[in-house]
Design an enzyme around this catalytic site. Structure first.
Site, PDB file in Angstrom:
ATOM      1  N   PHE A   1      44.489  83.013 104.345  1.00  0.00           N
ATOM      2  CA  PHE A   1      45.023  81.926 105.162  1.00  0.00           C
ATOM      3  C   PHE A   1      45.034  80.580 104.454  1.00  0.00           C
ATOM      4  CE2 PHE A   1      40.475  81.363 105.841  1.00  0.00           C
ATOM      5  CZ  PHE A   1      40.333  79.983 105.801  1.00  0.00           C
TER       6      PHE A   1
ATOM      7  N   LYS B   1      52.047  91.024 103.554  1.00  0.00           N
ATOM      8  CA  LYS B   1      51.392  90.754 104.836  1.00  0.00           C
ATOM      9  C   LYS B   1      50.745  89.377 104.737  1.00  0.00           C
ATOM     10  CE  LYS B   1      47.322  91.322 106.497  1.00  0.00           C
ATOM     11  NZ  LYS B   1      47.243  90.125 107.387  1.00  0.00           N
TER      12      LYS B   1
ATOM     13  N   CYS C   1      39.110  78.819  97.351  1.00  0.00           N
ATOM     14  CA  CYS C   1      38.259  79.748  96.600  1.00  0.00           C
ATOM     15  C   CYS C   1      37.753  79.112  95.314  1.00  0.00           C
ATOM     16  CB  CYS C   1      38.995  81.042  96.307  1.00  0.00           C
ATOM     17  SG  CYS C   1      40.423  80.847  95.222  1.00  0.00           S
TER      18      CYS C   1
ATOM     19  N   GLU D   1      29.282  82.136 100.803  1.00  0.00           N
ATOM     20  CA  GLU D   1      30.385  81.190 100.624  1.00  0.00           C
ATOM     21  C   GLU D   1      30.619  80.493 101.959  1.00  0.00           C
ATOM     22  OE1 GLU D   1      34.854  81.139  98.654  1.00  0.00           O
ATOM     23  OE2 GLU D   1      34.192  82.949  99.709  1.00  0.00           O
TER      24      GLU D   1
END
Length: 518
Positions: free
Chosen positions: A169, A193, A301, A401
């Site tokens: 996302f 996807k 990330c 994380e």
């Protein structure tokens, strides 16, 4: 400055009340398709939590329809010239530039990030399209004449077939653009996807791909969650899967896909450390730390989530806190916003729970943004800039994380101590060091076990002529995203050995011994 069109769109975002949310369409065979799904997922605006759309859980028959479309497209794509596919990429990059602000506006509405950051999301993906324009050179093979008498060998790269991409996302445009342009440029078809939390940018990119001349069926889009992912992993016609996202899904896709003989590249979680040496340029370093730690609300990330202050640099903590206090939290389309909302209520609650765990486990909290309220957006998923100090490796806030605007600060006595902390962490996506000492920087580069290292660069994401080279628990697979590794992922070698007898000599009988070079 925003264009008038973008301003109009964003005023609509901030003021509209959606009485009946529209369904998000599939994209199959070059056109939008209304799903016949019985299960739907709410698509919300993270700044308000208003429902702005309904995302279908694609049905099994719709998945099969998308696959058959991709198979038909591949049978034609594999015959096209690389020069033709190059022209598609030239066209696509032009169209993305044309509609960059429209894409950014959609990203801000669905994902929540600030408009400048959303434009950066599109721009970084666009660079991969521009690199894919070099596909005739990138796909060149190898030849060697006269490997034996009257015999030549040549190897060239060929596409692998139908491929699939599963997107996170946090970068609604960049991550699809990491995947589908290179796949198609190399002659494959692909089914994407997008994240069910912000699929709009992918649909817009599919429309641009059609306008660019990319054939119908070459780029299809389906939605959903577990069943869609498992379809990708299990179906024998899908030859490769690209994934960017969280650990649990990434490991599942890698293991299940590999079990069925597929290529998988899986970018997963991270804990990126920035080492601050006392000799670093103080003002520049603090600005870089704050930008890299809190930009995109920490939902990157490659966010610089953990800072290790070495020796006398520990005194810089108060300066980092003061700089972070000045960041503005608001809806992403509001001017001067530095930190937008998190993607969902669940994400907000998880970040807050990790802040609370840090308090209970003994971390100091010189800046706590967990209780922030944004006037006019009281229902939004906002967390303000938070700094956790004197964090230890055993703490939950360090082991997990966080994926929010939370900066963990640790202390080390020297560069060896700092490197040990980094190397003991399971992740290896990226790291950075801030110093004016070249010898220290070189030592750090050689001794630190991370796939991507920045020297006075807080987020060392390579440009697309290189590859994104996260390592350790941050990546599963053999071939990384984009760059040369990306071309290798989406192609396979075909080698031809040919013999043309130029002499009058013919063997009088079959030679059953192993052939010898002559």
């Amino acid at each position: 400055m925003l264009s008038r069109l973008a301003r109009h769109q964003l005023r609509s975002i901030s003021s509209s009340r959606i009485a009946c949310a529209e369904s998000v369409k599939l994209w199959i065979d070059g056109k939008p398709v209304e799903s016949k799904a019985s299960e739907w997922i709410d698509l919300t605006n993270p700044a308000t939590n208003e429902v702005i759309g309904k995302v279908p859980k694609t049905t099994p028959s719709e998945l099969e329809t998308a696959l058959q479309s991709s198979l038909r497209a591949f049978n034609e794509l594999k015959k096209t010239s690389p020069l033709t596919r190059q022209q598609w990429m030239f066209n696509l990059q032009h169209l993305i530039k044309r509609d960059l602000k429209k894409l950014a506006a959609n990203i801000t509405q669905e994902q929540g990030k600030t408009l400048p950051d959303a434009e950066g999301d599109v721009s970084r993906g666009l660079q991969v399209v521009e690199h894919a324009c070099s596909v005739p050179s990138l796909m060149q093979g190898e030849t060697l004449g006269n490997v034996s008498r009257d015999m030549d060998t040549l190897s060239y790269r060929v596409p692998i077939g139908v491929t699939a991409g599963v997107c996170a996302f946090n970068f609604p445009a960049m991550i699809p653009l990491w995947i589908f342009p290179l796949a198609i440029a190399c002659g494959n078809s692909i089914i994407i996807k997008p994240s069910e939390q912000d699929p709009g940018a992918s649909i817009m990119l599919a429309q641009l791909a059609k306008e660019a001349g990319i054939p119908d069926g070459a780029f299809n889009i389906v939605h959903g969650q577990h069943d869609t992912v498992n379809f990708f992993c299990d179906n024998p016609h899908i030859k490769a899967i690209s994934f960017v996202g969280a650990d649990t899904a990434g490991k599942h896709i890698y293991e299940r896909g590999a079990k069925h003989g597929k290529r998988v590249q899986s970018n997963m979680g991270a804990k990126n450390h920035g080492v601050v040496m006392p000799d670093a340029n103080k003002e520049q370093t603090i600005n870089q730390i704050v930008a890299a730690g809190f930009g995109a609300a920490g939902q990157r990330c490659m966010a610089l989530t953990t800072i290790i202050l070495v020796g006398e640099a520990r005194a810089w903590l108060k300066d980092i806190v003061e700089k972070a206090k000045g960041l503005h939290v608001n809806a992403g389309w509001k001017p001067e916003t530095d930190i937008g909302p998190l993607i969902s209520k669940q994400a907000k609650q998880r970040v807050i729970s990790l802040i609370e765990s840090a308090k209970k486990e003994g971390a100091e909290v010189p800046l706590d943004g967990s209780n922030i309220t944004v006037p006019g957006f009281e229902n939004g998923n906002f967390v303000g800039a938070t700094v956790l100090a004197d964090v230890k490796p055993h703490m939950t806030c360090y082991k997990e994380e966080i994926f929010g605007p939370v900066l963990c600060v640790m202390f080390a006595k020297d560069i060896n101590d700092a490197s040990q902390i980094i190397n003991s962490n399971k992740y290896g996506n990226g790291t950075a060091i801030f110093t004016t000492n070249g010898a220290i920087a070189r030592k750090f580069t050689n001794e630190t076990e991370c796939g991507q290292v920045g020297i006075n660069v807080p987020i060392p994401v390579p440009l697309p002529m290189f590859s994104f080279t996260g390592s350790k628990a941050s990546f599963h697979g053999d071939l990384n995203f984009y760059g040369k590794a990306g071309v290798q992922f989406f192609t396979q070698w075909k080698t031809i050995t040919q013999y043309w007898n130029s002499s009058k000599y013919v063997d009088e009988k079959p030679q059953t011994a192993f052939p010898q070079l002559k």
